[in-house]
Design a protein around this motif. Structure first.
Motif, PDB file in Angstrom:
ATOM      1  N   GLY A 125       0.837  -1.206   0.000  1.00  0.00           N
ATOM      2  CA  GLY A 125       0.000   0.000   0.000  1.00  0.00           C
ATOM      3  C   GLY A 125       0.868   1.251   0.000  1.00  0.00           C
ATOM      4  O   GLY A 125       0.634   2.187  -0.762  1.00  0.00           O
ATOM      5  N   ASN A 126       1.907   1.257   0.826  1.00  0.00           N
ATOM      6  CA  ASN A 126       2.832   2.396   0.844  1.00  0.00           C
ATOM      7  C   ASN A 126       3.525   2.531  -0.509  1.00  0.00           C
ATOM      8  O   ASN A 126       3.734   3.639  -1.005  1.00  0.00           O
ATOM      9  N   TYR A 127       3.900   1.381  -1.090  1.00  0.00           N
ATOM     10  CA  TYR A 127       4.618   1.431  -2.370  1.00  0.00           C
ATOM     11  C   TYR A 127       3.722   1.980  -3.479  1.00  0.00           C
ATOM     12  O   TYR A 127       4.074   2.956  -4.141  1.00  0.00           O
ATOM     13  N   MET A 165     -10.967  -2.913   4.948  1.00  0.00           N
ATOM     14  CA  MET A 165      -9.917  -2.162   5.667  1.00  0.00           C
ATOM     15  C   MET A 165      -8.763  -1.884   4.723  1.00  0.00           C
ATOM     16  O   MET A 165      -8.441  -2.736   3.889  1.00  0.00           O
ATOM     17  N   LYS A 166      -8.100  -0.716   4.896  1.00  0.00           N
ATOM     18  CA  LYS A 166      -6.958  -0.478   4.002  1.00  0.00           C
ATOM     19  C   LYS A 166      -5.776  -1.337   4.447  1.00  0.00           C
ATOM     20  O   LYS A 166      -5.669  -1.719   5.613  1.00  0.00           O
ATOM     21  N   MET A 167      -4.943  -1.676   3.473  1.00  0.00           N
ATOM     22  CA  MET A 167      -3.726  -2.401   3.827  1.00  0.00           C
ATOM     23  C   MET A 167      -2.896  -1.474   4.700  1.00  0.00           C
ATOM     24  O   MET A 167      -2.646  -0.322   4.331  1.00  0.00           O
ATOM     25  N   SER A 168      -2.491  -1.969   5.870  1.00  0.00           N
ATOM     26  CA  SER A 168      -1.774  -1.110   6.810  1.00  0.00           C
ATOM     27  C   SER A 168      -0.873  -1.966   7.686  1.00  0.00           C
ATOM     28  O   SER A 168      -1.179  -3.138   7.939  1.00  0.00           O
ATOM     29  N   LYS A 169       0.219  -1.341   8.168  1.00  0.00           N
ATOM     30  CA  LYS A 169       1.100  -2.110   9.047  1.00  0.00           C
ATOM     31  C   LYS A 169       0.386  -2.478  10.336  1.00  0.00           C
ATOM     32  O   LYS A 169       0.806  -3.381  11.044  1.00  0.00           O
ATOM     33  N   SER A 170      -0.738  -1.814  10.624  1.00  0.00           N
ATOM     34  CA  SER A 170      -1.476  -2.183  11.830  1.00  0.00           C
ATOM     35  C   SER A 170      -2.571  -3.222  11.563  1.00  0.00           C
ATOM     36  O   SER A 170      -3.342  -3.549  12.460  1.00  0.00           O
TER      37      SER A 170
HETATM   38  P1  ADP Z   1       0.193   2.717   7.515  1.00  0.00           P
HETATM   39  O1  ADP Z   1      -1.277   2.831   7.287  1.00  0.00           O
HETATM   40  O2  ADP Z   1       0.729   1.365   7.157  1.00  0.00           O
HETATM   41  O3  ADP Z   1       0.598   3.161   8.907  1.00  0.00           O
HETATM   42  P2  ADP Z   1       1.237   5.290   6.717  1.00  0.00           P
HETATM   43  O4  ADP Z   1       0.068   5.979   7.303  1.00  0.00           O
HETATM   44  O5  ADP Z   1       2.554   5.384   7.405  1.00  0.00           O
HETATM   45  O6  ADP Z   1       0.872   3.747   6.477  1.00  0.00           O
HETATM   46  O7  ADP Z   1       1.373   5.823   5.214  1.00  0.00           O
HETATM   47  C1  ADP Z   1       2.537   6.279   4.553  1.00  0.00           C
HETATM   48  C2  ADP Z   1       2.170   6.632   3.121  1.00  0.00           C
HETATM   49  O8  ADP Z   1       1.673   5.480   2.424  1.00  0.00           O
HETATM   50  C3  ADP Z   1       1.069   7.685   2.995  1.00  0.00           C
HETATM   51  O9  ADP Z   1       1.389   8.527   1.889  1.00  0.00           O
HETATM   52  C4  ADP Z   1      -0.177   6.896   2.705  1.00  0.00           C
HETATM   53  O10 ADP Z   1      -1.104   7.622   1.946  1.00  0.00           O
HETATM   54  C5  ADP Z   1       0.355   5.714   1.913  1.00  0.00           C
HETATM   55  N1  ADP Z   1      -0.461   4.522   2.193  1.00  0.00           N
HETATM   56  C6  ADP Z   1      -0.514   3.845   3.355  1.00  0.00           C
HETATM   57  N2  ADP Z   1      -1.341   2.783   3.271  1.00  0.00           N
HETATM   58  C7  ADP Z   1      -1.859   2.804   2.016  1.00  0.00           C
HETATM   59  C8  ADP Z   1      -2.783   1.977   1.307  1.00  0.00           C
HETATM   60  N3  ADP Z   1      -3.327   0.904   1.883  1.00  0.00           N
HETATM   61  N4  ADP Z   1      -3.079   2.290   0.016  1.00  0.00           N
HETATM   62  C9  ADP Z   1      -2.513   3.367  -0.583  1.00  0.00           C
HETATM   63  N5  ADP Z   1      -1.646   4.191   0.023  1.00  0.00           N
HETATM   64  C10 ADP Z   1      -1.295   3.922   1.311  1.00  0.00           C
END
Ligand code: ADP
Length: 335
Positions: free
Chosen positions: A16-18, A197-202
Motif C-alpha cells: 500500500g505504501n509502495y 480495511m486499508k492495507m496497513s502495518k497495523s
Molecule cells: P500505515 O497505514 O501502514 O501506517 P502510513 O500511514 O505510514 O501507512 O502511510 C505512509 C504513506 O503510504 C502515505 O502517503 C499513505 O497515503 C500511503 N499509504 C498507506 N497505506 C496505504 C494503502 N493501503 N493504500 C494506498 N496508500 C497507502
C-alpha cells in the motif's frame, strides 16, 4: 519547475505504501525531470516528532524509508534526497515564519483538529505548528510545485498565505507561491484478508499485507491465499460493484502493471481466480522482487544510506542558504 515533497519516516513498508506513495514519487521524479524541472525529496523526520515515537524507531525508520525510496527508483544523483534534520534551515525558517502565521489561521487547520481529537490540551505544540514547518519546508527552496493529497491541500494554502504576508509585511519579493501539483490519483490498496480495511502495518493478520521485505515465496503465497469470491471476472470495472475483494486484486494488478483496471479486465474477462491469482502472484514477484533485493542490500549497509542522506543534505543546504539569509535580512536580523 522545482518540486519539493516530504514523506514521514515509517518502517515496515508494505505494498500500500509502495503503490500509494513511493511509486508516485518515482513517477514524479521522471515526469518532472523530463520537463527540465528538478525534484527535492526529504524524509520528514522533524514532522515525525509531533507524535511520540521511540528514538530508536525513528532512527531506523529514517534509514528504512530512504533505502526504500532508492530501491524503488528515486535516484540520489538526479533528485536531492535528504532528511530534514540535516538541513537546520528548516527549523530556523520555521521560527521566522511562526511570527508571520496567525493563531487564527492555524486554528482552522482540520488535520490538527482530527489528530488532536478530544485531547487538544494534551497535543504537542509541534503538532499544532506542523503546518508552519511544512510551509518552511517548501518556501525554503522556492518550490514552484508541491504534490498534495486531499489532506494536505489546506496546509499548502496556508504556506501560500504565509508567503504572501511575509512578502507584503517586509516589502520583499522573496518567497515563491507554490502551486499544488495534482498527480494521477494514487490507488488505495485494501487488506488481502478483509477488503473493507486499508492495507496497513497495523492490520491484525500477517497475511493481509505484502511487505516490501517479503521473499518471493511469501509474496506469491499471500496472493494465492488472498480472499476472493467464487465468481469469474467481469469484462468491465462496473461489473466489480459490490465485489470488494475482487476489485482490490484487480486494482493491485493494474497498478503493478501500469495498466488500467479496464484493460486488465478486458484480458481476464470470464476467467476465475484460479487463473487470475497465480498471474497476479507472478506479476507481484516480478515487480517487487528486484525492489526487495536492492532494499536488502541497502539495509545491509546503513552507513552508506546515511552517507547518501548527507550528500543530499549538503546540496539542499546550498539551495536553502540564500533564501534563509534573505528572510533574516528582510526581518532585520543581523547575519
Ligand atoms: P500505515 O497505514 O501502514 O501506517 P502510513 O500511514 O505510514 O501507512 O502511510 C505512509 C504513506 O503510504 C502515505 O502517503 C499513505 O497515503 C500511503 N499509504 C498507506 N497505506 C496505504 C494503502 N493501503 N493504500 C494506498 N496508500 C497507502
Amino acid at each position: 519547475m522545482r518540486v519539493v515533497s516530504g514523506i514521514k519516516p515509517t518502517g515496515n513498508l508494505h505494498l500500500g505504501n509502495y503503490l500509494g506513495a513511493v511509486k508516485q514519487w518515482v513517477a514524479m521524479q521522471d515526469d518532472v525531470q523530463a520537463q527540465g524541472g528538478e525534484t527535492l525529496y526529504f524524509i520528514a523526520d522533524l514532522h515525525g516528532l509531533t507524535e511520540f515515537i521511540a528514538p530508536s524507531e525513528l532512527a531506523a525508520n529514517t534509514i528504512e524509508m530512504t533505502a526504500t525510496l532508492i530501491a524503488a527508483g528515486i535516484d540520489p544523483a538526479r533528485s536531492t534526497l535528504f532528511n530534514q534534520t540535516r538541513v537546520p534551515a528548516h527549523s530556523e525558517l520555521t521560527w521566522l515564519l511562526n511570527n508571520v502565521a496567525r493563531v487564527g489561521w492555524l486554528n482552522r487547520m482540520t488535520q490538527f483538529k482530527d489528530k488532536a481529537g478530544k485531547n487538544r490540551e494534551g497535543a504537542s505544540v509541534g503538532l499544532y505548528d506542523y503546518p508552519v514547518l511544512m510551509a518552511a519546508d517548501v518556501l525554503l527552496y522556492n518550490a514552484t510545485h508541491v504534490p498534495v493529497g486531499e489532506d494536505q491541500k489546506q496546509h499548502l494554502e496556508l504556506a501560500r498565505d504565509i508567503a504572501t504576508k511575509f512578502n507584503t509585511d517586509y516589502g520583499v519579493d522573496l518567497f515563491t507561491l507554490p502551486e499544488p501539483l495534482v498527480s494521477a490519483a494514487a490507488p488505495r490498496i485494501m487488506s488481502l484478508r478483509d477488503a473493507s480495511m486499508k492495507m496497513s502495518k497495523s492490520n491484525p493478520s500477517e497475511m493481509s499485507l505484502v511487505k516490501l521485505i517479503d521473499s518471493d515465496d511469501v509474496i506469491a503465497d499471500k496472493f494465492r491465499k488472498a480472499k476472493t469470491d467464487p465468481d469469474a471476472l467481469p469484462g468491465t470495472p462496473e461489473g466489480l460493484e459490490g465485489r470488494t475483494e475482487a476489485r482490490n486484486l484487480v486494482t493491485i494488478f493494474a497498478a503493478l502493471a501500469d495498466r488500467t483496471p479496464a484493460d486488465v479486465l478486458a484480458e481476464y474477462e470470464g476467467k476465475g481466480f484460479g487463473q487470475f491469482k497465480p498471474a497476479l502472484a507472478d506479476l507481484a514477484v516480478s515487480v517487487l522482487g528486484p525492489i526487495r533485493d536492492r532494499l536488502v542490500r541497502l539495509l545491509d549497509d546503513r552507513a552508506e544510506v546515511g552517507a547518501i542522506l548527507e550528500r543530499g543534505a549538503a546540496k539542499a543546504r546550498d539551495f536553502a542558504a540564500p533564501i534563509l539569509v534573505g528572510a533574516q535580512r528582510a526581518m532585520g536580523l543581523q547575519v
